[in-house]
Design a protein around this motif. Structure first.
Motif, PDB file in Angstrom:
ATOM      1  N   ILE A 206      -9.220  -3.741   0.096  1.00  0.00           N
ATOM      2  CA  ILE A 206      -7.891  -3.557   0.273  1.00  0.00           C
ATOM      3  C   ILE A 206      -7.510  -4.381  -1.189  1.00  0.00           C
ATOM      4  N   ASP A 207      -6.517  -3.796  -1.893  1.00  0.00           N
ATOM      5  CA  ASP A 207      -6.233  -4.503  -3.158  1.00  0.00           C
ATOM      6  C   ASP A 207      -5.051  -5.286  -2.747  1.00  0.00           C
ATOM      7  N   LYS A 208      -5.332  -6.783  -2.812  1.00  0.00           N
ATOM      8  CA  LYS A 208      -4.534  -7.630  -2.596  1.00  0.00           C
ATOM      9  C   LYS A 208      -3.894  -7.981  -3.560  1.00  0.00           C
ATOM     10  N   SER A 209      -3.974  -7.393  -4.745  1.00  0.00           N
ATOM     11  CA  SER A 209      -3.256  -8.048  -5.930  1.00  0.00           C
ATOM     12  C   SER A 209      -1.693  -7.099  -5.753  1.00  0.00           C
ATOM     13  N   ASP A 210      -1.767  -6.089  -5.131  1.00  0.00           N
ATOM     14  CA  ASP A 210      -0.323  -5.450  -4.530  1.00  0.00           C
ATOM     15  C   ASP A 210       0.247  -6.362  -3.472  1.00  0.00           C
ATOM     16  N   PRO A 211       1.459  -6.730  -4.025  1.00  0.00           N
ATOM     17  CA  PRO A 211       2.081  -7.605  -2.667  1.00  0.00           C
ATOM     18  C   PRO A 211       2.347  -7.001  -1.606  1.00  0.00           C
ATOM     19  N   VAL A 212       2.557  -5.628  -1.273  1.00  0.00           N
ATOM     20  CA  VAL A 212       2.903  -4.940  -0.279  1.00  0.00           C
ATOM     21  C   VAL A 212       1.447  -5.170   0.734  1.00  0.00           C
ATOM     22  N   LEU A 213       0.500  -4.658   0.088  1.00  0.00           N
ATOM     23  CA  LEU A 213      -0.868  -4.805   0.588  1.00  0.00           C
ATOM     24  C   LEU A 213      -1.482  -6.280   1.345  1.00  0.00           C
ATOM     25  N   LYS A 214      -1.054  -6.890   0.462  1.00  0.00           N
ATOM     26  CA  LYS A 214      -1.544  -8.316   0.557  1.00  0.00           C
ATOM     27  C   LYS A 214      -0.442  -8.979   1.775  1.00  0.00           C
ATOM     28  N   ALA A 215       0.890  -8.538   2.019  1.00  0.00           N
ATOM     29  CA  ALA A 215       1.456  -8.805   3.048  1.00  0.00           C
ATOM     30  C   ALA A 215       0.933  -8.324   4.367  1.00  0.00           C
ATOM     31  N   ILE A 216       0.574  -7.203   4.263  1.00  0.00           N
ATOM     32  CA  ILE A 216      -0.077  -6.578   5.544  1.00  0.00           C
ATOM     33  C   ILE A 216      -1.248  -7.180   5.999  1.00  0.00           C
ATOM     34  N   MET A 217      -2.081  -7.344   5.115  1.00  0.00           N
ATOM     35  CA  MET A 217      -3.461  -7.951   5.315  1.00  0.00           C
ATOM     36  C   MET A 217      -3.157  -9.736   5.801  1.00  0.00           C
ATOM     37  N   ASP A 218      -2.326 -10.324   5.068  1.00  0.00           N
ATOM     38  CA  ASP A 218      -2.318 -11.547   5.244  1.00  0.00           C
ATOM     39  C   ASP A 218      -1.237 -12.277   6.238  1.00  0.00           C
ATOM     40  N   ASP A 219      -0.632 -11.348   7.130  1.00  0.00           N
ATOM     41  CA  ASP A 219       0.237 -11.610   7.821  1.00  0.00           C
ATOM     42  C   ASP A 219      -0.562 -12.218   9.373  1.00  0.00           C
ATOM     43  N   PRO A 220      -0.645 -13.335   9.595  1.00  0.00           N
ATOM     44  CA  PRO A 220      -1.281 -13.870  10.851  1.00  0.00           C
ATOM     45  C   PRO A 220      -1.091 -13.217  12.063  1.00  0.00           C
ATOM     46  N   ARG A 221       0.371 -12.634  12.274  1.00  0.00           N
ATOM     47  CA  ARG A 221       0.655 -11.843  13.349  1.00  0.00           C
ATOM     48  C   ARG A 221      -0.159 -10.629  13.461  1.00  0.00           C
TER      49      ARG A 221
END
Length: 588
Positions: A206-221
């Motif tokens: 997953i390309d976490k340099s993209d803010p949307v993908l980062k938000a999907i991946m890093d959301d603790p919920r």
């Protein structure tokens, strides 16, 4: 939450659904059928060639028009489901969607499965399988993953087995107002919504340099990602005359249903179902059966609407093959007005030309007063044009239990059913009424045992229902109803109790017994399989015995690679086929 009220990636494009249609009927008459779909057998004494010739015969519909062949509009389908030129159309947070950034225009794919054990693949693509092949009320799509982008390092790559079920099934076009370019099945006017959920551990990259993908991946919920995709305008890519002409010339081509897809990818939160999108259920009363969803974000003072399947389309394409360009407009509703009960609380443009670029989703900012009103009262939506009337079903019944297979020796299962009121726990006790029906055109198998009523206590949002099974087999639908609620159903297939132990224990299982009981049904009904492996040829079956033995293993059943894809063989028939294949391999 999820794609409705979390970071999301929207996409649109075409879709090819290459289902085989020959098992949609038992043919013949009730007292003398050609096939037994429950038993997965051929009843006729005719030769294989005679049965196949019968299924390839030209037929006409009730109006006397040519209507493909007796085996349906796609006798040579292989069940593959492929997104065609689907691409990201927007991404971002609710209320702040963008059509720029690294994700814009990236291709989107549904993937086939990996081999259990080895992890090799993916092979093929997603597959559509009806639990009752005659049904028009439910179907399911198995997938082995999701990909956004291309090349060695796509923006998002997921490998995991998941199944999605048809939801929000209803009309998208009025048959009295628009027509497809030629005679088609009723799916041309319909819309169906599916949702696949993948766990975080299924994410390969997953390309976490993209803010949307980062938000999907890093959301603790979040426990993973979901993809909600709505299919519509689906009808055979080729008309009846061309299909009949091809078969008459022995050109045995597939004729998949080609349609449109609008989807959204977002986080999968731990409180949410895997296969049914969250939210409050909306009903379009001016277009029978059309449904949508709403999510009230109290903290963010926002109402998010999923109306991709709830608003009527303006036209059906005039070419069966032309399904990958920009999607046609909806009816022009002008501004949509949202009511809480009888109180006008917000408006939003319906965007008839560009709705699909935003996933068919609408994010509407609210006042504090409007949030309180929408929390307390049912949602209602009207329009300034074309007389739209959408209302909320006060109660919503849903579950991850949708299409269930039952072994002959199973005595019962527990179903977990969600029952919510205006998006939250029920406020007063709710009585669920249970009944049984046939899920398709075959008779109700009548093997389900269940209570006539189940009570959901005030303050609860789910209930457990105990379902028992009698010795009978076949197909059956459990219907769950309540006052002021949508009807929910769970489809069951209970396999017959085939016992071939005497044949297996005798040793030296004859080929003809295996062909007759396990393979003949598929040879005459699914000719696409025999384009790869001639199922009627003993030498070929022996040559590929190891591969077949692998594909009928239980570890393959949740995947897109299981054989047969239709999952029509009973455990007893699988045992017979397995014993024969092991015999061929020398008992290994």
């Amino acid at each position: 939450m999820s794609y409705l009220n979390g970071p999301r990636i929207n996409f649109y494009g075409g879709i090819s659904i290459n289902v085989d249609t020959a098992n949609n009927d038992q043919y013949g008459s009730d007292d003398k059928p050609l096939l037994d779909l429950n038993d997965a057998s051929v009843c006729s004494n005719q030769s294989d060639d005679q049965v196949i010739e019968y299924l390839r015969e030209n037929v006409k519909n009730a109006s006397g028009q040519n209507y493909f062949v007796r085996g349906g509009w796609n006798y040579y389908g292989d069940h593959q489901v492929v997104l065609q030129q689907a691409k990201v159309s927007s991404s971002g947070q609710p209320g702040a969607m963008s059509q720029s950034g690294a994700l814009q225009d990236l291709p989107v794919y549904l993937l086939g499965g990996l081999e259990p054990g080895t992890g090799k693949g993916p092979y093929g693509g997603a597959v559509m399988v009806d639990i009752d092949p005659t049904s028009s009320v439910t179907t399911q799509i198995y997938a082995g993953g999701l990909q956004v982008g291309s090349g060695d390092t796509p923006a998002l790559l997921v490998h995991g087995n998941a199944v999605s079920h048809s939801r929000l099934l209803g009309l998208r076009y009025s048959p009295s107002r628009v027509q497809p370019p030629y005679v088609t099945p009723g799916s041309a006017w319909a819309s169906g919504t599916f949702q696949l959920a993948f766990r975080k551990q299924d994410i390969v990259c997953i390309d976490k340099s993209d803010p949307v993908l980062k938000a999907i991946m890093d959301d603790p919920r979040s426990q993973g990602v979901v993809v909600r995709y709505s299919l519509f305008e689906c009808f055979p890519g080729r008309d009846s005359d061309s299909v009949q002409a091809d078969l008459n010339n022995n050109q045995n081509n597939a004729n998949p249903s080609l349609g449109r897809v609008i989807g959204s990818i977002g986080p999968w939160y731990s409180s949410e179902l895997a296969t049914d999108p969250p939210g409050r259920l909306l009903q379009n009363f001016t277009l029978g059966g059309a449904q949508g969803l709403a999510w009230l974000d109290e903290a963010g003072a926002r109402l998010s609407l999923d109306l991709v399947a709830a608003l009527e389309g303006g036209n059906i394409r005039t070419s069966g093959q032309a399904n990958t360009g920009p999607i046609g407009p909806n009816l022009d509703y002008g501004n949509l007005t949202v009511f809480a009960g009888n109180q006008d609380v917000a408006t939003v443009p319906s965007d008839p030309d560009g709705y699909y670029q935003w996933g068919g989703l609408y994010d509407i900012p609210l006042s504090v007063e409007a949030v309180a009103q929408l929390k307390a009262e049912p949602i209602r939506i009207t329009s300034e044009k074309n007389a739209l009337q959408i209302g909320e079903s006060r109660l919503r019944i849903t579950s991850d239990e949708r299409n269930l297979y039952v072994s002959p020796d199973e005595t019962g299962q527990l179903l977990t059913v969600q029952v919510t009121e205006l998006g939250g726990p029920v406020r007063t006790p709710v009585v669920l009424q249970l009944s049984s029906a046939a899920p398709g055109t075959l008779n109700n198998g009548s093997f389900l045992q269940f209570p006539a009523v189940v009570e959901v206590p005030a303050g609860a949002s789910e209930v457990t229902i105990k379902v028992g099974f009698s010795d009978a087999s076949g197909f059956s639908l459990l219907q769950i109803d309540a006052v002021c609620a949508n009807q929910y159903h769970v489809a069951f297939r209970k396999y017959p109790a085939h016992d071939y132990s005497a044949l297996i224990n005798a040793g030296n299982i004859p080929w003809q017994e295996v062909y007759s009981h396990c393979l003949r049904f598929f040879y005459v009904l699914f000719p696409a399989m025999s384009k790869r492996i001639p199922l009627n040829d003993e030498a070929t079956i022996k040559a590929v015995a190891a591969e077949l033995l692998k594909r009928i293993d239980d570890s393959y059943r949740p995947t897109t690679l299981y054989m047969p894809l239709t999952r029509a063989l009973s455990p007893g028939k699988i045992a017979l086929l397995r014993a024969y294949l092991k015999q061929v391999l020398g008992g290994s």
